[in-house]
Design a protein around this motif. Structure first.
Motif, PDB file in Angstrom:
ATOM      1  N   VAL A  14       1.425   7.098  -7.051  1.00 17.71           N
ATOM      2  CA  VAL A  14       0.506   7.739  -6.195  1.00 17.71           C
ATOM      3  C   VAL A  14       0.483   9.361  -6.410  1.00 17.71           C
ATOM      4  CG1 VAL A  14      -0.326   8.102  -3.738  1.00 17.71           C
ATOM      5  CG2 VAL A  14       0.958   5.939  -4.712  1.00 17.71           C
ATOM      6  N   THR A  15      -0.874   9.901  -6.704  1.00 15.62           N
ATOM      7  CA  THR A  15      -1.083  11.295  -6.836  1.00 15.62           C
ATOM      8  C   THR A  15      -1.374  11.829  -5.424  1.00 15.62           C
ATOM      9  OG1 THR A  15      -3.608  11.100  -6.975  1.00 15.62           O
ATOM     10  CG2 THR A  15      -2.208  11.037  -9.045  1.00 15.62           C
ATOM     11  N   GLY A  17       0.918  12.319  -3.267  1.00 14.47           N
ATOM     12  CA  GLY A  17       1.723  11.096  -2.555  1.00 14.47           C
ATOM     13  C   GLY A  17       2.635  12.059  -1.218  1.00 14.47           C
ATOM     14  N   GLY A  22      -2.025   9.501   1.083  1.00 12.41           N
ATOM     15  CA  GLY A  22      -0.999   8.972  -0.096  1.00 12.41           C
ATOM     16  C   GLY A  22       0.330   8.995   0.419  1.00 12.41           C
ATOM     17  N   MET A  25       0.283   5.468   2.041  1.00  8.71           N
ATOM     18  CA  MET A  25       0.142   4.219   1.055  1.00  8.71           C
ATOM     19  C   MET A  25       1.238   4.008   0.067  1.00  8.71           C
ATOM     20  SD  MET A  25      -3.697   4.529  -0.648  1.00  8.71           S
ATOM     21  CE  MET A  25      -3.897   6.392  -0.856  1.00  8.71           C
ATOM     22  N   ALA A  26       1.839   5.258  -0.116  1.00 14.11           N
ATOM     23  CA  ALA A  26       3.282   5.240  -0.947  1.00 14.11           C
ATOM     24  C   ALA A  26       4.356   4.537   0.057  1.00 14.11           C
ATOM     25  CB  ALA A  26       3.693   6.711  -1.305  1.00 14.11           C
ATOM     26  N   LEU A  36       8.207   3.612  -6.452  1.00 11.24           N
ATOM     27  CA  LEU A  36       7.191   4.426  -6.424  1.00 11.24           C
ATOM     28  C   LEU A  36       7.469   5.822  -6.840  1.00 11.24           C
ATOM     29  CD1 LEU A  36       4.669   5.130  -4.643  1.00 11.24           C
ATOM     30  CD2 LEU A  36       5.462   2.760  -4.299  1.00 11.24           C
ATOM     31  N   ILE A  38       5.744   9.478  -6.905  1.00  6.40           N
ATOM     32  CA  ILE A  38       4.658  10.598  -6.222  1.00  6.40           C
ATOM     33  C   ILE A  38       4.561  11.878  -6.928  1.00  6.40           C
ATOM     34  CG2 ILE A  38       4.912   9.267  -4.090  1.00  6.40           C
ATOM     35  CD1 ILE A  38       6.566  11.546  -3.139  1.00  6.40           C
ATOM     36  N   VAL A  92      -2.532   5.103  -8.254  1.00  6.72           N
ATOM     37  CA  VAL A  92      -3.586   5.050  -6.996  1.00  6.72           C
ATOM     38  C   VAL A  92      -3.946   6.794  -7.177  1.00  6.72           C
ATOM     39  CG1 VAL A  92      -3.738   5.649  -4.565  1.00  6.72           C
ATOM     40  CG2 VAL A  92      -2.387   3.790  -5.386  1.00  6.72           C
ATOM     41  N   ASN A  94      -5.188   9.403  -5.574  1.00  5.18           N
ATOM     42  CA  ASN A  94      -5.645   9.888  -4.139  1.00  5.18           C
ATOM     43  C   ASN A  94      -5.534  11.473  -4.049  1.00  5.18           C
ATOM     44  OD1 ASN A  94      -5.074   9.796  -1.066  1.00  5.18           O
ATOM     45  ND2 ASN A  94      -3.478  11.107  -1.596  1.00  5.18           N
ATOM     46  N   ALA A 231      -5.333  -0.744   0.102  1.00  2.74           N
ATOM     47  CA  ALA A 231      -4.784  -0.310  -1.296  1.00  2.74           C
ATOM     48  C   ALA A 231      -3.862  -1.454  -1.949  1.00  2.74           C
ATOM     49  CB  ALA A 231      -4.161   0.952  -0.997  1.00  2.74           C
TER      50      ALA A 231
END
Length: 292
Positions: A14-15, A17, A22, A25-26, A36, A38, A92, A94, A231
């Motif tokens: 997840v960028t 994150g 972010g 969602m993470a 995960l 991030i 993702v 983000n 997501a």
């Protein structure tokens, strides 16, 4: 479908994150079993978020300080994830930035500050991940966070509107180009959600916030859990036939603005009575003129 092992054995990046959407969602993807990763520019924020989410979910999370505006830095980060942990299964996009401003007052530097993160950065991460999937003969899934402005445009946020429209075009284009390789790309277009970025940069005064919520038919901002669940849904193998879609989650806000009369939802009963009286008077006048 949100079973606890939905993403067991899956590795997701997840960028952006460390904060806001972010981070939400993470956390949700970790609750559903994902490993995960991030990334973001502020290492301290990433580490704090990782500690918080690991403590809450009991899941595995890794941090990657990276400026996604720099293509070489992105490629190095993705390469290290592959080398140290294994291939990603999902991405993702983000990371973003935005602010409201009159376009005539924008400087080139101000425009680039948004476009370099949102448009260029999202492409760099998507390409760096996608080319590795393709080389290895692996499938994958990408979800990008855009806005409903991709359909309508939006005044006073021109750098974001242009950049997000580019991500939507990337999503639809690569859904076709990479579809035969087993790679899916979809996008989410959120309306207002309660994050620090939204409050400070897009609704910095109480009056602007009131007007914003008043334009949402559901008369509320979104819950972060609602976005995180969407997501997760789009990333899941269970919906593997969905690709190239941009899905709004905004309480009907963009539909309200798309028509010419959405603002009328704020009228009171007395206002409507006044309108009816005025229309009836106009109709009566028209009838009288026709009989002359």
């Amino acid at each position: 479908m949100f079973r606890a092992d939905l993403f067991k054995g899956k590795r997701i990046l997840v960028t952006g994150g460390g904060t806001g959407l972010g981070k939400a969602m993470a956390g949700r993807l970790m609750e559903l079993g994902a490993e995960l990763h991030i990334c973001g520019r502020r290492e301290g924020v990433l580490k704090d978020t990782a500690a918080e989410l690991a403590g809450r979910t009991g899941g595995r999370i890794f941090t990657w300080p990276c400026d996604i505006r720099v293509a070489a830095a992105v490629d190095e980060m993705i390469g290290r994830i592959w080398q140290d942990h294994g291939p990603l299964d999902s991405l993702v996009n983000n990371a973003a930035g935005n602010f409201i401003a009159k376009t005539e007052d924008l400087s080139p530097r101000g425009f680039d500050a948004i476009a370099n993160i949102v448009l260029h950065g999202s492409f760099y991460v998507t390409q760096a991940t996608g080319k590795r999937w393709i080389a290895a003969g692996r499938g994958g899934s990408v979800v990008s966070i855009v806005t409903t402005w991709v359909w309508t445009g939006s005044a006073f946020v021109i750098p974001s509107a242009m950049s997000k429209a580019g991500i939507a075009a990337m999503t639809q284009s690569l859904a076709v180009e990479w579809g035969p390789k087993g790679i899916r790309l979809n996008a989410i277009a959120p309306g207002p959600f309660p994050t620090e970025g939204m409050t400070k940069r897009l609704a910095p005064t109480e009056e602007l916030e009131r007007r914003m919520i008043g334009a949402i038919p559901m008369r509320r901002v979104g819950n972060l859990e609602e976005l995180a669940n969407l997501a997760a849904f789009l990333l899941a193998d269970d919906v593997g036939y969905i690709t190239g879609e941009v899905i709004a989650i905004d309480g009907g806000q963009w539909l309200n603005g798309a028509g010419g009369f959405g603002a009328l939802t704020e009228l009171s009963d007395a206002d409507w009575q006044q309108i009816r009286t005025a229309i009836e008077a106009t109709n009566a006048k028209d009838r009288a003129q026709r009989t002359v």
